[in-house]
Enzyme design. Structure first.
Site, short mmCIF file in Angstrom:
data_model
loop_
_atom_site.label_atom_id
_atom_site.label_comp_id
_atom_site.label_asym_id
_atom_site.label_seq_id
_atom_site.Cartn_x
_atom_site.Cartn_y
_atom_site.Cartn_z
N ARG A 1 -2.57 10.56 6.69
CA ARG A 1 -3.10 9.60 5.71
C ARG A 1 -4.26 8.78 6.25
O ARG A 1 -4.36 8.53 7.44
CB ARG A 1 -1.98 8.67 5.23
CG ARG A 1 -1.02 9.35 4.31
CD ARG A 1 0.14 8.47 3.98
NE ARG A 1 0.98 8.22 5.14
CZ ARG A 1 2.01 7.40 5.13
NH1 ARG A 1 2.32 6.74 4.05
NH2 ARG A 1 2.74 7.24 6.21
N VAL B 1 0.89 -1.16 0.00
CA VAL B 1 0.00 0.00 0.00
C VAL B 1 0.93 1.21 0.00
O VAL B 1 1.55 1.53 1.01
CB VAL B 1 -0.93 -0.02 1.23
CG1 VAL B 1 -1.73 1.28 1.32
CG2 VAL B 1 -1.88 -1.22 1.15
N HIS B 2 1.08 1.82 -1.16
CA HIS B 2 2.11 2.85 -1.36
C HIS B 2 1.46 4.21 -1.45
O HIS B 2 0.53 4.41 -2.22
CB HIS B 2 2.86 2.53 -2.67
CG HIS B 2 4.13 3.31 -2.84
ND1 HIS B 2 5.34 2.89 -2.32
CD2 HIS B 2 4.37 4.49 -3.46
CE1 HIS B 2 6.27 3.77 -2.62
NE2 HIS B 2 5.71 4.76 -3.31
N GLY C 1 2.88 13.37 0.34
CA GLY C 1 3.43 14.07 1.51
C GLY C 1 2.77 13.66 2.82
O GLY C 1 2.54 14.50 3.67
N ARG C 2 2.50 12.37 2.96
CA ARG C 2 1.76 11.86 4.12
C ARG C 2 0.46 12.62 4.33
O ARG C 2 0.02 12.85 5.44
CB ARG C 2 2.62 11.88 5.41
CG ARG C 2 3.82 10.92 5.36
CD ARG C 2 4.40 10.60 6.73
NE ARG C 2 4.91 11.75 7.41
CZ ARG C 2 6.17 12.20 7.31
NH1 ARG C 2 7.06 11.55 6.58
NH2 ARG C 2 6.53 13.27 7.97
N THR D 1 11.64 15.53 9.78
CA THR D 1 10.42 15.41 8.98
C THR D 1 9.15 15.62 9.80
O THR D 1 8.16 16.17 9.32
CB THR D 1 10.40 14.04 8.24
OG1 THR D 1 9.24 13.96 7.43
CG2 THR D 1 10.43 12.86 9.19
N THR E 1 5.71 -3.50 4.38
CA THR E 1 5.78 -2.19 5.04
C THR E 1 6.66 -2.31 6.28
O THR E 1 6.83 -3.40 6.83
CB THR E 1 4.38 -1.70 5.45
OG1 THR E 1 4.49 -0.39 6.03
CG2 THR E 1 3.72 -2.60 6.49
N ASP F 1 1.28 12.74 10.34
CA ASP F 1 0.82 11.83 9.30
C ASP F 1 -0.70 11.92 9.18
O ASP F 1 -1.42 11.52 10.11
CB ASP F 1 1.24 10.39 9.66
CG ASP F 1 1.06 9.42 8.50
OD1 ASP F 1 0.32 9.75 7.55
OD2 ASP F 1 1.67 8.33 8.56
#
Ligand SMILES: Nc1nc2c(ncn2[C@@H]2O[C@H](COP(=O)(O)OP(=O)(O)OP(=O)(O)O)[C@@H](O)[C@H]2O)c(=O)[nH]1
Ligand SMILES: [Zn+2]
Length: 211
Positions: A128, A50-51, A93-94, A114, A149, A126
């Site tokens: 996402r 899952v990219h 970008g997350r 980051t 992952t 994050d």
């Protein structure tokens, strides 16, 4: 969740000819794709990735992160196995988007890590979501994944969304002098299950184009 399947086609790559399935997220207007190889609907766990989109790493050869290396290695492993799936999710970008990622990179050029860079811009580390994977996998007939992952929160989020993760498969590739600090921060602050000693070096992964 309003994910709608639009169309499928062949996608020849240096490693295998995949089937590319296009989906539209009606709520966000984003397009997402899945690449599959072999019979993924037979009920057995499927080797999967899952990219999350990283234009700079996936398309522009950036060495600031490990995304492009992971993408290539995941496709290669699926091809080696002759069966698998890659979901390519457009959450750059997350989840903060490309232009904010460039803002975050600018802050990182000045010394922030980051996570700090996201926070200085007013974002969480994050943003996402993974619930959109459920209708995509259902459409493909996939019930269980062997997920490539290093991110335990991705495993948890997918599990909570209803995806069975039969196994977590480490994906540690692409270490280079430009991303060493970034990878250390991912392991230290974002909890990624990896040590720099696990990584293959960036130069170890080369595209072999087979006709
Ligand atoms: N905001 C921000 N996003 C980044 C940065 N570097 C990479 N990304 C994005 O991070 C996403 C990839 O997430 P990663 O944290 O590298 O890895 P992961 O997908 O959570 O975990 P793995 O499955 O182990 O790769 C992509 O959307 C990239 O665009 C950064 O410095 N700042
Ligand atoms: Zn990246």
């Amino acid at each position: 969740m309003t994910i709608r399947f639009i169309a499928a086609s062949r996608l020849p790559t240096p490693w295998a000819t995949f089937t590319m399935h296009g989906f539209e997220d009606e709520a966000t207007g984003k397009d997402h794709i899945a690449l599959t190889l072999g019979d993924v609907a037979d009920g057995e766990p499927v080797l999967g990735r899952v990219h999350s989109e990283c234009l700079t790493g996936d398309a522009l050869f950036s060495m600031r992160c490990d995304c492009g290396y992971q993408l290539q290695e995941a496709l290669k492993r699926i091809a080696d196995e002759g069966r698998g799936v890659l979901l390519y999710l457009r959450q750059e970008g997350r989840g903060i988007g490309l232009l904010n990622k460039i803002r975050a990179y600018h802050l990182q050029d000045q010394g922030a890590d980051t996570v700090e860079a996201n926070e200085q811009l007013g974002f969480g580390a994050d943003l996402r979501r993974y619930d959109l994977c459920v209708p995509m996998l259902e459409h493909l007939g996939i019930t269980s994944l062997r997920l490539m992952t290093n991110n335990p929160r991705k495993v948890d989020a997918l599990t909570q969304a209803g995806v069975t993760i039969a196994e977590r498969v480490p994906l540690t590739t692409g270490l280079n002098p430009h991303n060493e600090q970034y990878l250390s921060t991912k392991a230290g602050k974002l909890g990624h299950m990896m040590a720099l000693g696990d990584f293959t070096q960036a130069g170890d992964v080369d595209i072999e184009r087979k006709p």
